[in-house]
Design a protein around this motif. Structure first.
Motif, mmCIF file in Angstrom:
data_model
loop_
_atom_site.group_PDB
_atom_site.id
_atom_site.type_symbol
_atom_site.label_atom_id
_atom_site.label_comp_id
_atom_site.label_asym_id
_atom_site.label_seq_id
_atom_site.Cartn_x
_atom_site.Cartn_y
_atom_site.Cartn_z
ATOM 1 N N ASP A 1 0.831 -1.204 0.000
ATOM 2 C CA ASP A 1 0.000 0.000 0.000
ATOM 3 C C ASP A 1 0.868 1.258 0.000
ATOM 4 O O ASP A 1 2.083 1.189 -0.204
ATOM 5 C CB ASP A 1 -0.995 -0.018 1.170
ATOM 6 N N ILE B 1 0.309 -6.077 1.602
ATOM 7 C CA ILE B 1 -1.120 -6.337 1.793
ATOM 8 C C ILE B 1 -1.589 -7.644 1.160
ATOM 9 O O ILE B 1 -2.652 -8.151 1.530
ATOM 10 C CB ILE B 1 -1.992 -5.172 1.275
ATOM 11 N N ASP C 1 -8.563 -4.142 -2.875
ATOM 12 C CA ASP C 1 -8.915 -2.923 -3.587
ATOM 13 C C ASP C 1 -7.720 -2.495 -4.441
ATOM 14 O O ASP C 1 -6.673 -2.128 -3.898
ATOM 15 C CB ASP C 1 -9.273 -1.829 -2.580
ATOM 16 N N GLU D 1 -5.705 0.549 -3.530
ATOM 17 C CA GLU D 1 -4.835 0.541 -2.363
ATOM 18 C C GLU D 1 -3.428 0.071 -2.730
ATOM 19 O O GLU D 1 -2.517 0.151 -1.920
ATOM 20 C CB GLU D 1 -5.398 -0.390 -1.281
ATOM 21 N N LEU E 1 -3.883 -9.467 3.582
ATOM 22 C CA LEU E 1 -5.261 -9.673 3.139
ATOM 23 C C LEU E 1 -5.466 -10.903 2.251
ATOM 24 O O LEU E 1 -6.318 -10.892 1.370
ATOM 25 C CB LEU E 1 -5.749 -8.421 2.393
ATOM 26 N N ARG F 1 -10.951 2.281 2.352
ATOM 27 C CA ARG F 1 -10.915 1.088 3.210
ATOM 28 C C ARG F 1 -12.280 0.798 3.802
ATOM 29 O O ARG F 1 -12.691 -0.360 3.912
ATOM 30 C CB ARG F 1 -9.875 1.262 4.322
ATOM 31 N N THR G 1 -14.332 -0.782 1.042
ATOM 32 C CA THR G 1 -13.910 -2.164 0.800
ATOM 33 C C THR G 1 -14.400 -3.085 1.903
ATOM 34 O O THR G 1 -14.917 -4.186 1.642
ATOM 35 C CB THR G 1 -12.372 -2.241 0.701
ATOM 36 N N LEU G 2 -14.250 -2.645 3.141
ATOM 37 C CA LEU G 2 -14.710 -3.443 4.276
ATOM 38 C C LEU G 2 -16.212 -3.683 4.193
ATOM 39 O O LEU G 2 -16.694 -4.804 4.417
ATOM 40 C CB LEU G 2 -14.357 -2.733 5.583
ATOM 41 N N VAL H 1 -10.100 -11.871 6.881
ATOM 42 C CA VAL H 1 -9.873 -10.691 6.043
ATOM 43 C C VAL H 1 -10.687 -9.511 6.550
ATOM 44 O O VAL H 1 -10.204 -8.370 6.583
ATOM 45 C CB VAL H 1 -10.215 -11.000 4.575
ATOM 46 N N GLN I 1 -8.941 -6.068 7.648
ATOM 47 C CA GLN I 1 -9.287 -4.802 6.983
ATOM 48 C C GLN I 1 -9.841 -3.802 7.998
ATOM 49 O O GLN I 1 -9.572 -2.600 7.909
ATOM 50 C CB GLN I 1 -10.298 -5.057 5.865
ATOM 51 N N ARG J 1 -6.866 -2.363 9.770
ATOM 52 C CA ARG J 1 -6.187 -1.395 8.904
ATOM 53 C C ARG J 1 -6.947 -0.072 8.865
ATOM 54 O O ARG J 1 -6.352 1.012 8.883
ATOM 55 C CB ARG J 1 -6.049 -1.974 7.494
#
Length: 239
Positions: free
Chosen positions: A39, A45, A76, A79, A124, A164, A167-168, A188, A192, A195
């Protein structure tokens, strides 16, 4: 037409894949081996491998060519600021079982290396690569994928926090819709979330004029368990 950022990103990706592997004399995009994504903080990642070629495999991840929607949502592409390639083109002509075993070992060693270098001690990958005896990693090549004139905007913490969180939310929605999902996907989601919390906490600390929280403020191993000692089914490229 793609946005200017996407165009620049893809140009840098193409330039990287067109670079020649000095060991084999083959363009990296046509080589097999393991790879890692990083990232904007240089934090690892994701680690994967391919016995097709890098251009095909990485294209699925970073050019929106994945047929596996879940895998595409876990990582993603926006990222990903850097990638590292571990080419082993010399193994291509080996018998299939030998090639698979050796590429698996390189992928697992790259995975362990990435986790040890990660401040979160987890990355991830939904599936942990097939556990193999540690091997010496081949020479690697690391590339920046972010156009310099756009980096400042893309790496701004508020932009990354929003990405993020999105994505989460997408991955959590998949888990909700499917009901029964792998333990790896649950892991995951936790990683995430960590993060996201870490970046948001750093942003708050900056706004309040205090030091960024230390990485061990969140005990990630306690939250996600052992990410080093699980076996996958070994079938196909690891996702």
């Amino acid at each position: 037409m793609p946005t200017r950022f996407v165009q620049g990103f893809r140009e840098l990706l193409s330039e990287a894949l067109d670079s020649v592997d000095p060991t084999s004399g083959v363009k990296l995009g046509k080589c097999i081996g393991a790879y890692a994504f990083y990232d904007y903080d240089g934090e690892p990642i994701y680690v994967g491998q391919t016995t097709e070629d890098f251009a095909t495999r990485i294209g699925r991840h970073l050019r929106g060519q994945r047929s596996d929607t879940l895998a595409y949502r876990i990582l993603d592409p926006f990222e990903v600021a850097e990638m590292e390639l571990y080419p082993v083109e010399h193994l291509r002509k080996e018998p299939a079982a030998v090639k698979r075993a050796q590429v698996d070992a390189i992928e697992y060693s790259a995975y362990v290396h990435a986790i040890r270098d990660s401040k979160y001690k987890a990355i991830l990958n939904e599936k942990i690569p097939p556990v193999s005896a540690p091997v010496e990693l081949p020479p690697s090549y690391r590339f920046n994928l972010v156009p310099e004139d756009m980096r400042e905007d893309r790496e701004h913490p508020d932009v990354r926090i929003a990405r993020r969180a999105e994505t989460l939310a997408r991955v959590a929605a998949v888990a909700h819709e499917r009901g029964e999902v792998s333990a790896g996907l649950r892991r995951v989601i936790v990683i995430q979330a960590v993060r996201l919390a870490d970046l948001a906490a750093a942003r708050l600390a900056y706004a309040e004029g205090r030091k960024r929280p230390e990485p061990d403020s969140i005990n990630v191993p306690a939250l996600v368990g052992n990410v080093m000692a699980e076996f996958s089914d070994g079938g196909g490229d690891s996702d």
